[in-house]
Scaffold this active site. Structure first.
Site, PDB file in Angstrom:
ATOM      1  N   TRP A 245       0.869  -1.189   0.000  1.00  0.00           N
ATOM      2  CA  TRP A 245       0.000   0.000   0.000  1.00  0.00           C
ATOM      3  C   TRP A 245       0.900   1.231   0.000  1.00  0.00           C
ATOM      4  O   TRP A 245       1.842   1.320   0.808  1.00  0.00           O
ATOM      5  CB  TRP A 245      -0.894  -0.036   1.243  1.00  0.00           C
ATOM      6  CG  TRP A 245      -1.758   1.178   1.425  1.00  0.00           C
ATOM      7  CD1 TRP A 245      -2.548   1.773   0.480  1.00  0.00           C
ATOM      8  CD2 TRP A 245      -1.923   1.936   2.626  1.00  0.00           C
ATOM      9  NE1 TRP A 245      -3.194   2.843   1.029  1.00  0.00           N
ATOM     10  CE2 TRP A 245      -2.833   2.978   2.344  1.00  0.00           C
ATOM     11  CE3 TRP A 245      -1.408   1.840   3.925  1.00  0.00           C
ATOM     12  CZ2 TRP A 245      -3.231   3.902   3.305  1.00  0.00           C
ATOM     13  CZ3 TRP A 245      -1.796   2.762   4.869  1.00  0.00           C
ATOM     14  CH2 TRP A 245      -2.701   3.778   4.558  1.00  0.00           C
ATOM     15  N   ASP A 326      -1.082  -5.536   9.299  1.00  0.00           N
ATOM     16  CA  ASP A 326      -1.990  -4.461   8.913  1.00  0.00           C
ATOM     17  C   ASP A 326      -3.283  -5.145   8.477  1.00  0.00           C
ATOM     18  O   ASP A 326      -3.317  -5.854   7.462  1.00  0.00           O
ATOM     19  CB  ASP A 326      -1.375  -3.660   7.754  1.00  0.00           C
ATOM     20  CG  ASP A 326      -2.268  -2.511   7.313  1.00  0.00           C
ATOM     21  OD1 ASP A 326      -3.389  -2.383   7.846  1.00  0.00           O
ATOM     22  OD2 ASP A 326      -1.840  -1.735   6.425  1.00  0.00           O
ATOM     23  N   LYS A 362     -13.383  -0.076   5.717  1.00  0.00           N
ATOM     24  CA  LYS A 362     -13.998  -0.865   4.652  1.00  0.00           C
ATOM     25  C   LYS A 362     -15.085  -1.807   5.161  1.00  0.00           C
ATOM     26  O   LYS A 362     -16.199  -1.803   4.649  1.00  0.00           O
ATOM     27  CB  LYS A 362     -12.922  -1.684   3.925  1.00  0.00           C
ATOM     28  CG  LYS A 362     -12.291  -0.991   2.761  1.00  0.00           C
ATOM     29  CD  LYS A 362     -11.446   0.219   3.100  1.00  0.00           C
ATOM     30  CE  LYS A 362     -10.147  -0.143   3.780  1.00  0.00           C
ATOM     31  NZ  LYS A 362      -9.251   1.008   3.977  1.00  0.00           N
TER      32      LYS A 362
HETATM   33  N1  PLA Z   1      -3.766  -0.383   5.263  1.00  0.00           N
HETATM   34  C1  PLA Z   1      -4.047  -0.797   4.029  1.00  0.00           C
HETATM   35  C2  PLA Z   1      -3.392  -2.023   3.508  1.00  0.00           C
HETATM   36  C3  PLA Z   1      -4.961  -0.076   3.245  1.00  0.00           C
HETATM   37  O1  PLA Z   1      -5.231  -0.499   2.020  1.00  0.00           O
HETATM   38  C4  PLA Z   1      -5.553   1.083   3.756  1.00  0.00           C
HETATM   39  C5  PLA Z   1      -6.509   1.908   2.930  1.00  0.00           C
HETATM   40  C6  PLA Z   1      -5.242   1.448   5.070  1.00  0.00           C
HETATM   41  C7  PLA Z   1      -4.341   0.692   5.793  1.00  0.00           C
HETATM   42  C8  PLA Z   1      -5.785   2.652   5.761  1.00  0.00           C
HETATM   43  O2  PLA Z   1      -7.108   2.855   5.740  1.00  0.00           O
HETATM   44  P1  PLA Z   1      -7.815   3.765   6.834  1.00  0.00           P
HETATM   45  O3  PLA Z   1      -6.816   4.699   7.383  1.00  0.00           O
HETATM   46  O4  PLA Z   1      -8.927   4.436   6.121  1.00  0.00           O
HETATM   47  O5  PLA Z   1      -8.305   2.810   7.866  1.00  0.00           O
HETATM   48  N2  PLA Z   1      -6.288   1.922   1.553  1.00  0.00           N
HETATM   49  C9  PLA Z   1      -7.217   2.581   0.616  1.00  0.00           C
HETATM   50  C10 PLA Z   1      -7.430   4.037   0.926  1.00  0.00           C
HETATM   51  C11 PLA Z   1      -8.559   1.889   0.663  1.00  0.00           C
HETATM   52  C12 PLA Z   1      -6.198   4.875   1.075  1.00  0.00           C
HETATM   53  O6  PLA Z   1      -5.249   4.768   0.289  1.00  0.00           O
HETATM   54  O7  PLA Z   1      -6.196   5.653   2.048  1.00  0.00           O
HETATM   55  C13 PLA Z   1      -6.640   2.401  -0.792  1.00  0.00           C
HETATM   56  O8  PLA Z   1      -7.305   2.814  -1.756  1.00  0.00           O
HETATM   57  O9  PLA Z   1      -5.558   1.798  -0.918  1.00  0.00           O
END
Ligand code: PLA
Length: 517
Positions: A245, A326, A362
């Protein structure tokens, strides 16, 4: 016209007028040190006097002094180092003289408008959230936002879960107050969130070995844990999957925690490079933190099998590493909360100490409520109490205490048998819709692509994303030609796709894959 080149002792400056803004742009370089000879000072003072300007401190010091005096501006010094500001002022004085001819008498002090933030550069748009901004600006009817991982209905509308509405109604009826929460968050939330993750009957819970602190969703929980690592594990580094991510690296960079990558994705098979992963985790210094996606790996959608998780646990245990999970998608990957907690519970069962960042963005659709937690499983309740006290100590100066609304929603849904069951059904529906579009997309790709390419990797991936294997140029083509917004690493969010748009998306992917290098 007041543009022109002005050479005075100590500086070489060009003055450009911008009549429509009634301003003058001064570009220049200093030809020697910061001071001006007294003769030049006097000339300047004379010029100022002629222009009706009075600024006794003008030549006193560095730019900071001058800016602090909030002089009204009609002059902008372009990217001029603060050390040359006094030199710039000499040209400013010229500007005043010239300006008073052009615009009439100037009754202000020399107007140097160098922002203290001049050295702040423009940050690039966020690779994920920036995609939504670009999407909004597109006026095409065909446009599709598959960038951020946010669940949409078949009509591509945002979705608030029924159980969330019900919990909110309950909260309204009870007329709950808005007092501060304790630093560690809402007790009822912390209890249910740890139960949900580890299982209420887990011995680590019953023996008080888990330090749970409510934090600002997954991101804030990761950041708090990163600050904890930075403070207590000075030499440790964090191993993160390649790819991962996009925000993981930012989080550890900002917390000043060193990190390195372990192999994860094999582009040849569009699958897991398990041998590479094991080898890199083995080669890392003993006692490293290993960041693992508990389920539904983002961005690849590729998870280790139960057997592979076991092998990973063996190596992590041998190396005395500390697993750092995570968990942003519990229940959202398979549709089952327990199945998606398999990896975490396996490591706990083996007696490892570990960290888990949790998010309800989510699975409960609480994106903007910023609700999640950091859990640290320790080998004793005593260690857990100390760890918790330090997490609180770190949180207090960062954000003081967490928001209450989302915490109450979670506590009400997870803590109530009826709402909990309803939630599980809604989650199955959401996960099911994503599985259906995944299947439909695969069907269209296989039918329509006559090249014989095997698209079955799409069906093997899990969670809300699919990693298409499209490269940067191909992903850009998806956006530029087809108005399909996605991240440049080739990731698409299937949660933002409807069954009726699958054919269009398949056409876009086939075109981009075969016609762009
Ligand atoms: N960890 C992972 C692996 C994630 O994909 C995301 C969110 C988070 C943590 C953090 O989300 P939160 O802080 O809202 O709880 N990833 C998203 C959104 C869904 C983003 O980038 O913020 C994504 O599109 O990858």
């Amino acid at each position: 016209m007041i543009s022109g080149s002005y050479q005075m002792t100590g500086c070489d400056l060009t003055l450009v007028s911008i009549p429509e803004r009634k301003s003058l742009l001064l570009k220049g370089t200093a030809t020697h040190g910061i001071g001006l000879p007294m003769t030049e000072h006097r000339k300047l003072v004379a010029l100022q006097d002629a222009a009706g300007c009075h600024s006794p401190q003008l030549f006193k010091g560095v730019a900071g002094d001058l800016i602090a005096r909030k002089i009204p501006s009609f002059l902008r010094l372009d990217r001029m180092a603060s050390s040359v500001a006094p030199l710039a002022l000499c040209a400013s004085a010229v500007a005043i003289r010239e300006n008073s001819k052009a615009f009439g008498r100037v009754s202000m002090a020399v107007a140097v408008n160098v922002s203290r933030f001049e050295s702040v550069t423009m940050a690039p748009p966020d690779p994920i959230l920036g995609v939504s901004e670009a999407f909004k600006a597109d006026t095409s009817d065909a446009k599709l936002n598959l960038g951020v991982g946010a669940y949409r209905t078949e009509e591509l509308q945002p979705y608030v879960l029924n159980v969330v509405r019900k919990a909110e109604n309950l909260m309204l009826e009870r007329g709950e107050n808005k007092e501060y929460l304790p630093i560690e968050g809402l007790a009822a939330f912390n209890k249910v969130t740890a139960d949900l993750l580890f299982g209420a009957n887990n011995t680590v819970i019953q023996e008080g070995k888990v330090a749970t602190v409510q934090s600002l969703s997954g991101t804030g929980s990761l950041r708090l844990a990163a600050a904890f690592i930075q403070r207590y594990f000075l030499d440790a580094k964090v191993l993160i999957s390649s790819p991962t991510w996009g925000n993981h690296k930012n989080i550890f960079n900002d917390a000043r925690v060193p990190w390195s990558e372990y192999r994860y994705y094999d582009p040849r098979t569009v699958g897991l490079d398990f041998d590479g992963m094991l080898a890199d985790i083995k080669a890392a210094p003993d006692g490293s933190f290993v960041l693992l996606h508990g389920c539904a790996h983002n961005p690849t959608g590729i998870d280790p099998t139960p057997e592979q998780w076991n092998k990973l646990a063996d190596i992590i245990q041998d190396k005395n590493h500390i697993p750092f999970f995570d968990v942003a998608y519990q229940g959202f990957a398979s549709g089952s909360l327990d199945t998606d907690a398999y990896s975490v519970r396996l490591f706990v069962e083996r007696g490892l100490e570990l960290l888990v960042a949790q998010s309800y963005s989510k699975n409960l659709g609480l994106y903007a409520e910023r609700i999640g937690a950091i859990n640290v499983v320790c080998s004793s309740s005593d260690a857990a109490a100390r760890v918790k006290s330090q997490l609180k100590r770190l949180a207090r100066p960062m954000y003081s205490n967490p928001p209450v609304h989302g915490a109450r929603i979670v506590a009400n849904v997870v803590g109530d048998a009826t709402l909990f069951n309803e939630w599980k059904q809604e989650m199955e529906l959401m996960a099911g819709r994503i599985k259906n579009v995944r299947q439909r997309l695969f069907d269209y790709l296989s039918q329509k692509d006559k090249s014989g390419k095997d698209w079955s990797f799409i069906l093997k991936q899990i969670g809300m994303f699919s990693f298409t294997g499209l490269n940067k140029a191909q992903s850009e083509h998806m956006t530029n030609k087809w108005h399909v917004y996605m991240t440049k690493d080739g990731r698409i969010s299937l949660a933002g796709l409807s069954l009726s748009k699958c054919e269009y998306l398949a056409d876009a992917i086939i075109d981009s894959f075969h016609n762009v290098g």
